[in-house]
Design an enzyme around this catalytic site. Structure first.
Site, PDB file in Angstrom:
ATOM      1  N   HIS A  73       0.817  -1.217   0.000  1.00 38.05           N
ATOM      2  CA  HIS A  73       0.000   0.000   0.000  1.00 38.05           C
ATOM      3  C   HIS A  73       0.849   1.264   0.000  1.00 38.05           C
ATOM      4  O   HIS A  73       1.944   1.308   0.565  1.00 38.05           O
ATOM      5  CB  HIS A  73      -1.012  -0.003   1.151  1.00 38.05           C
ATOM      6  CG  HIS A  73      -0.437  -0.101   2.538  1.00 38.05           C
ATOM      7  ND1 HIS A  73       0.043   0.991   3.218  1.00 38.05           N
ATOM      8  CD2 HIS A  73      -0.309  -1.151   3.383  1.00 38.05           C
ATOM      9  CE1 HIS A  73       0.444   0.623   4.421  1.00 38.05           C
ATOM     10  NE2 HIS A  73       0.255  -0.677   4.549  1.00 38.05           N
ATOM     11  N   ASP A  75      -0.309   4.262   1.172  1.00 33.52           N
ATOM     12  CA  ASP A  75      -0.664   5.212   2.214  1.00 33.52           C
ATOM     13  C   ASP A  75       0.030   4.924   3.538  1.00 33.52           C
ATOM     14  O   ASP A  75       0.531   3.825   3.786  1.00 33.52           O
ATOM     15  CB  ASP A  75      -2.182   5.254   2.418  1.00 33.52           C
ATOM     16  CG  ASP A  75      -2.766   3.932   2.914  1.00 33.52           C
ATOM     17  OD1 ASP A  75      -2.309   2.873   2.445  1.00 33.52           O
ATOM     18  OD2 ASP A  75      -3.663   3.972   3.768  1.00 33.52           O
ATOM     19  N   ASP A  99       5.905   0.514   7.608  1.00 33.23           N
ATOM     20  CA  ASP A  99       4.523   0.154   7.234  1.00 33.23           C
ATOM     21  C   ASP A  99       4.017   1.075   6.138  1.00 33.23           C
ATOM     22  O   ASP A  99       3.318   2.049   6.407  1.00 33.23           O
ATOM     23  CB  ASP A  99       3.636   0.244   8.474  1.00 33.23           C
ATOM     24  CG  ASP A  99       2.245  -0.314   8.248  1.00 33.23           C
ATOM     25  OD1 ASP A  99       2.041  -1.034   7.246  1.00 33.23           O
ATOM     26  OD2 ASP A  99       1.348  -0.026   9.060  1.00 33.23           O
ATOM     27  N   GLU A 132      -5.100   1.640   2.781  1.00 34.18           N
ATOM     28  CA  GLU A 132      -5.082   0.424   3.593  1.00 34.18           C
ATOM     29  C   GLU A 132      -5.256   0.738   5.068  1.00 34.18           C
ATOM     30  O   GLU A 132      -5.763  -0.088   5.834  1.00 34.18           O
ATOM     31  CB  GLU A 132      -3.764  -0.330   3.375  1.00 34.18           C
ATOM     32  CG  GLU A 132      -3.711  -1.714   4.018  1.00 34.18           C
ATOM     33  CD  GLU A 132      -3.190  -1.720   5.442  1.00 34.18           C
ATOM     34  OE1 GLU A 132      -3.308  -2.757   6.113  1.00 34.18           O
ATOM     35  OE2 GLU A 132      -2.669  -0.682   5.913  1.00 34.18           O
ATOM     36  N   GLU A 133      -4.830   1.940   5.473  1.00 31.93           N
ATOM     37  CA  GLU A 133      -4.791   2.281   6.891  1.00 31.93           C
ATOM     38  C   GLU A 133      -6.110   2.833   7.429  1.00 31.93           C
ATOM     39  O   GLU A 133      -6.183   3.268   8.574  1.00 31.93           O
ATOM     40  CB  GLU A 133      -3.681   3.312   7.150  1.00 31.93           C
ATOM     41  CG  GLU A 133      -2.276   2.851   6.794  1.00 31.93           C
ATOM     42  CD  GLU A 133      -1.730   1.803   7.749  1.00 31.93           C
ATOM     43  OE1 GLU A 133      -2.486   1.358   8.637  1.00 31.93           O
ATOM     44  OE2 GLU A 133      -0.557   1.438   7.604  1.00 31.93           O
ATOM     45  N   GLU A 161       3.837  -6.384   4.004  1.00 34.50           N
ATOM     46  CA  GLU A 161       3.683  -6.073   5.423  1.00 34.50           C
ATOM     47  C   GLU A 161       4.982  -6.355   6.170  1.00 34.50           C
ATOM     48  O   GLU A 161       5.680  -7.332   5.872  1.00 34.50           O
ATOM     49  CB  GLU A 161       2.565  -6.928   6.036  1.00 34.50           C
ATOM     50  CG  GLU A 161       1.170  -6.581   5.563  1.00 34.50           C
ATOM     51  CD  GLU A 161       0.632  -5.307   6.193  1.00 34.50           C
ATOM     52  OE1 GLU A 161       1.271  -4.773   7.119  1.00 34.50           O
ATOM     53  OE2 GLU A 161      -0.427  -4.833   5.737  1.00 34.50           O
ATOM     54  N   HIS A 337       3.280   2.819  12.856  1.00 34.26           N
ATOM     55  CA  HIS A 337       2.397   3.889  13.339  1.00 34.26           C
ATOM     56  C   HIS A 337       3.002   4.715  14.468  1.00 34.26           C
ATOM     57  O   HIS A 337       2.321   5.570  15.033  1.00 34.26           O
ATOM     58  CB  HIS A 337       1.037   3.320  13.802  1.00 34.26           C
ATOM     59  CG  HIS A 337       0.299   2.592  12.736  1.00 34.26           C
ATOM     60  ND1 HIS A 337      -0.993   2.116  12.911  1.00 34.26           N
ATOM     61  CD2 HIS A 337       0.634   2.232  11.458  1.00 34.26           C
ATOM     62  CE1 HIS A 337      -1.405   1.512  11.814  1.00 34.26           C
ATOM     63  NE2 HIS A 337      -0.424   1.571  10.923  1.00 34.26           N
TER      64      HIS A 337
END
Length: 364
Positions: A73, A75, A99, A132-133, A161, A337
């Site tokens: 992803h 984002d 991530d 995705e987030e 991932e 994150h």
């Protein structure tokens, strides 16, 4: 912004991706750059590159017999003063480093450098997707599965991932149920005239806390289930007996259960009587590891270490299509994150080397 060079080494490419801010719903600038770069790869005509919203995909069509899908992803979570990237003691810091822009960088680099390589052993599809987030309804890979399902067809799918450079196969399913207890409101000075809904939840919470989690071995990967209260709420006023209370319960289930079976299991286990309402808030299926499939077995032979994914990821979007899928990317997911998000650059190179070896080794 400067053009992105997909043929640059994966560490430099990771840095380039990180330095283009792309929080969820704001991926356009990065999607534009990736699309432009994919359309300049020699031997990849425009017809083999597609754009759907801010999701971009490209494919080789060399008739190599098997296809490997590389998906990641674009984002990130909201930026927290951690863009652009910076290097500290062999670690690259920055939003999205782990991530999952490092994993996506590896995938884009290998697609660009192997697309015309005579040693390529599998046809490749690369997918760089948006959102995705955030809520699943925005997920670009999910949208692509509906609009262009043929682009998700292959013999093996890899998700970038963070997995610390080892294979995390399949994933757990997840569902949330809202358990509402109903009572009667009254003044707390005359509580016997009411029926305290919050007190009714005590038995439900105790029942959930006593749950004995099942561990399931599938293809040598162990998935441990879990049933947990994740939210409690009940309030009217400080002098009032509440007439309604609810508990949100999350069930993480092994991929040998369907969402319907998992929901039925929760309903049966809780055995709620009168005075309660149970509502299914959401659910998502797990993904079987499929490690006995030839392409997956070959990847394991190259990387060596494999374990089950204890969480839900987009690998589950491939399971209904009969495509085995694994998580494989650099970085410790514990840093995802965080403000100090970081990835060891040596691990980026290691993942790229393992994957290049796999993609250039002819299946037995």
């Amino acid at each position: 912004m400067n053009p992105i060079d997909l043929t640059s080494d994966p560490v430099s490419l990771t840095a380039a991706l990180v330095d283009v801010p792309s929080p969820s719903h704001h991926e356009k600038q990065l999607a534009d750059a990736v699309e432009t770069a994919l359309r300049t790869i020699p031997g990849i005509p425009d017809s083999q590159v597609i754009r759907r919203g801010d999701t971009v995909a490209a494919a080789t069509r060399r008739g190599l017999g098997q296809r490997v899908i590389l998906a990641g992803h674009l984002d990130t979570v909201p930026i927290a003063g951690n863009v652009p990237h910076r290097m500290v003691d062999g670690n690259m810091h920055g939003c999205g480093t782990v991530d999952m822009k490092s994993g996506l960088a590896v995938y884009l680099h290998l697609f660009a450098t192997l697309a015309g390589d005579p040693d390529l052993a599998f046809d490749l599809t690369v997918i760089a997707y948006a959102c995705e987030e955030v809520e699943s309804r925005f997920n670009g890979l999910g949208h692509l599965a509906v609009s262009d399902p043929e682009w998700l067809q292959g013999d093996l799918a890899l998700l970038g991932e963070p997995s610390n450079g080892i294979i995390e196969a399949g994933c757990q399913g997840t569902l949330r149920v809202k358990i509402t207890a109903h009572g009667a409101r009254a003044h707390s000075a005359r509580s016997w005239l009411g029926d305290n809904a919050a007190h009714k939840l005590a038995a439900v919470v105790a029942r959930v806390a006593a749950y004995e989690a099942r561990s399931v071995d599938i293809d040598g990967c162990v998935y441990r289930e879990g049933l947990n209260v994740v939210r409690l709420e009940s309030f009217v006023a400080n002098n009032t007996i509440p007439d309604e209370a609810y508990a949100m319960v999350n069930f993480r289930f092994a991929p040998d259960r369907s969402p319907e079976e998992a929901y039925g299991h929760v309903v049966t286990y809780l055995a709620l009587g009168e005075g309660f309402t149970l509502t299914l808030e959401d659910s998502a299926p797990g993904a079987l590891p499929g490690l006995t499939q030839p392409a997956a077995a070959a990847l394991i032979g190259t990387v060596g270490e494999v374990r089950g994914k204890l969480g839900w990821t987009d690998v589950a979007r491939f399971s209904p299509l009969g495509v085995p899928a694994v998580n494989f990317g650099p970085g410790d997911p514990a840093f995802a994150h965080r403000k100090d998000e970081q990835v060891p650059v040596a691990q980026i190179s290691q993942v790229a080397a393992h994957l290049r070896k796999f993609l250039t080794t002819r299946p037995a």
